[in-house]
Design a protein around this motif. Structure first.
Motif, PDB file in Angstrom:
ATOM      1  N   LEU A 114       0.850  -1.199   0.000  1.00 50.82           N
ATOM      2  CA  LEU A 114       0.000   0.000   0.000  1.00 50.82           C
ATOM      3  C   LEU A 114       0.882   1.245   0.000  1.00 50.82           C
ATOM      4  O   LEU A 114       0.638   2.205  -0.738  1.00 50.82           O
ATOM      5  CB  LEU A 114      -0.935   0.000   1.216  1.00 50.82           C
ATOM      6  CG  LEU A 114      -2.000  -1.106   1.254  1.00 50.82           C
ATOM      7  CD1 LEU A 114      -2.728  -1.107   2.597  1.00 50.82           C
ATOM      8  CD2 LEU A 114      -3.003  -0.948   0.114  1.00 50.82           C
ATOM      9  N   GLN A 115       1.943   1.193   0.811  1.00 52.85           N
ATOM     10  CA  GLN A 115       2.892   2.316   0.870  1.00 52.85           C
ATOM     11  C   GLN A 115       3.486   2.574  -0.512  1.00 52.85           C
ATOM     12  O   GLN A 115       3.512   3.690  -1.008  1.00 52.85           O
ATOM     13  CB  GLN A 115       4.039   1.994   1.856  1.00 52.85           C
ATOM     14  CG  GLN A 115       3.733   2.307   3.285  1.00 52.85           C
ATOM     15  CD  GLN A 115       3.698   3.806   3.588  1.00 52.85           C
ATOM     16  OE1 GLN A 115       3.278   4.616   2.774  1.00 52.85           O
ATOM     17  NE2 GLN A 115       4.113   4.167   4.775  1.00 52.85           N
ATOM     18  N   LYS A 116       3.911   1.464  -1.146  1.00 51.13           N
ATOM     19  CA  LYS A 116       4.572   1.587  -2.465  1.00 51.13           C
ATOM     20  C   LYS A 116       3.613   2.222  -3.469  1.00 51.13           C
ATOM     21  O   LYS A 116       4.007   2.987  -4.336  1.00 51.13           O
ATOM     22  CB  LYS A 116       5.007   0.187  -2.936  1.00 51.13           C
ATOM     23  CG  LYS A 116       5.947   0.177  -4.132  1.00 51.13           C
ATOM     24  CD  LYS A 116       6.625  -1.180  -4.348  1.00 51.13           C
ATOM     25  CE  LYS A 116       5.626  -2.286  -4.650  1.00 51.13           C
ATOM     26  NZ  LYS A 116       4.914  -2.108  -5.928  1.00 51.13           N
ATOM     27  N   ASN A 117       2.319   1.904  -3.316  1.00 54.69           N
ATOM     28  CA  ASN A 117       1.326   2.451  -4.254  1.00 54.69           C
ATOM     29  C   ASN A 117       0.730   3.760  -3.786  1.00 54.69           C
ATOM     30  O   ASN A 117      -0.308   4.192  -4.291  1.00 54.69           O
ATOM     31  CB  ASN A 117       0.219   1.407  -4.487  1.00 54.69           C
ATOM     32  CG  ASN A 117       0.766   0.183  -5.225  1.00 54.69           C
ATOM     33  OD1 ASN A 117       1.671   0.304  -6.055  1.00 54.69           O
ATOM     34  ND2 ASN A 117       0.278  -0.997  -4.884  1.00 54.69           N
ATOM     35  N   ASN A 118       1.367   4.372  -2.768  1.00 57.63           N
ATOM     36  CA  ASN A 118       0.961   5.730  -2.341  1.00 57.63           C
ATOM     37  C   ASN A 118      -0.480   5.775  -1.823  1.00 57.63           C
ATOM     38  O   ASN A 118      -1.164   6.780  -1.915  1.00 57.63           O
ATOM     39  CB  ASN A 118       1.129   6.701  -3.545  1.00 57.63           C
ATOM     40  CG  ASN A 118       1.054   8.151  -3.134  1.00 57.63           C
ATOM     41  OD1 ASN A 118       1.303   8.494  -1.969  1.00 57.63           O
ATOM     42  ND2 ASN A 118       0.652   9.001  -4.059  1.00 57.63           N
TER      43      ASN A 118
END
Ligand SMILES: Cc1cc(N2CCCCCC2)n2ncc(-c3ccc(F)cc3)c2n1
Length: 260
Positions: A114-118
């Motif tokens: 989720l972090q990687k996908n902002n």
């Protein structure tokens, strides 16, 4: 003139024959900004397979990841998922204990992605009754993704719409009796801003799985103008194509003839 226009439109946009058509492509300019999903049918899915109910919840959690990814790809801006209602406390203690562990399980596995996908994580519900380990996990995720500017993933956790309305009215009553607020100032925007969904636009599309056609005390104020799409599919069997079908039906209902 209007009649002729109507005929031309009908010619180019045939009436909604079968709202389940999934063959025409989606219009990228008419993607619902906010989709809310009542993820129902997990217990029934388990029962049909002769498994314990918690196996349905576990399977249901695996579906979230694919739906979040697809919604984000399609350009959905806000995705609200009904994970636990205020009525769910009436379930057997063993089931509630299992459910209360799912937020941390989901987040420990999915938060890096989720972090990687902002993606920005948000919680909507009454946190007071949640076990400390659950509160800790969700607060950490909210904090760690608070700067993200991509899709907002909003988990309704221990959420009940009537609880939300009663709480809001009590707070408003307090403000009035303290002289901080006068009844004349109350309008729809003020009420929306004081709900747990404050800052989110109302859902454009509500999806409910497993064939039930009820709201089950979910976002009663916010869904006033939303399109509803029901499917017999049980949440653990929900696929990206089901999401596409829901959006396709939404677009047919909200079709724009190039106008506003
Ligand atoms: C209580 C509960 C139940 C729960 N189910 C799995 C999905 C099907 C519906 C019921 C069971 N899921 N799935 C994800 C969460 C969750 C909640 C908050 C959060 F920040 C991150 C994930 C969750 N929470």
């Amino acid at each position: 003139k209007a009649g002729a226009l109507y005929m031309i439109n009908r010619f180019f946009h045939p009436a909604e024959v079968n709202s389940e058509q999934s063959n025409t492509p989606l219009d990228p300019n008419n993607i619902p900004a906010h989709i809310a999903i009542i993820m129902d049918g997990n217990g029934r899915w388990a029962k049909q397979k002769g498994l314990p109910r918690i196996a349905g919840h576990r399977e249901g959690m695996k579906v979230i990841n694919k739906v979040v990814k697809k919604a984000d790809e399609l350009g959905v801006k806000y995705l609200t998922l009904y994970a636990f209602s205020t009525e769910n406390w009436k379930r057997p203690k063993s089931e509630v204990d299992f459910l209360m562990k799912l937020p941390e399980r989901f987040l420990s596995k999915e938060l890096p992605k989720l972090q990687k996908n902002n993606v920005k994580v948000r919680i909507m519900g009454d946190e007071t009754l949640l076990p400390p380990h659950t509160i800790q996990a969700v607060r950490k995720a909210v904090q760690e993704t608070s700067e993200n500017t991509g899709m907002l993933l909003n988990f309704a956790l221990n959420y009940g719409s009537r609880h939300e309305l009663v709480h809001m009215m009590k707070k408003m009553g307090e403000s009035i009796s303290k002289g901080e607020l006068s009844p004349e100032d109350i309008d729809e925007k003020m009420i929306s801003d004081r709900l747990l969904s404050s800052g989110l636009p109302d859902p454009d599309l509500l999806i409910r799985t497993s064939g039930e056609k009820r709201l089950s005390n979910f976002m009663l104020w916010q869904l006033a103008y939303s399109e509803f799409w029901f499917t017999e599919v049980l949440w653990p069997d929900f696929k990206e194509n089901d999401l596409m079908q829901a959006i396709q039906t939404y677009q047919q209902r909200k079709r724009r003839y190039g106008g506003v």
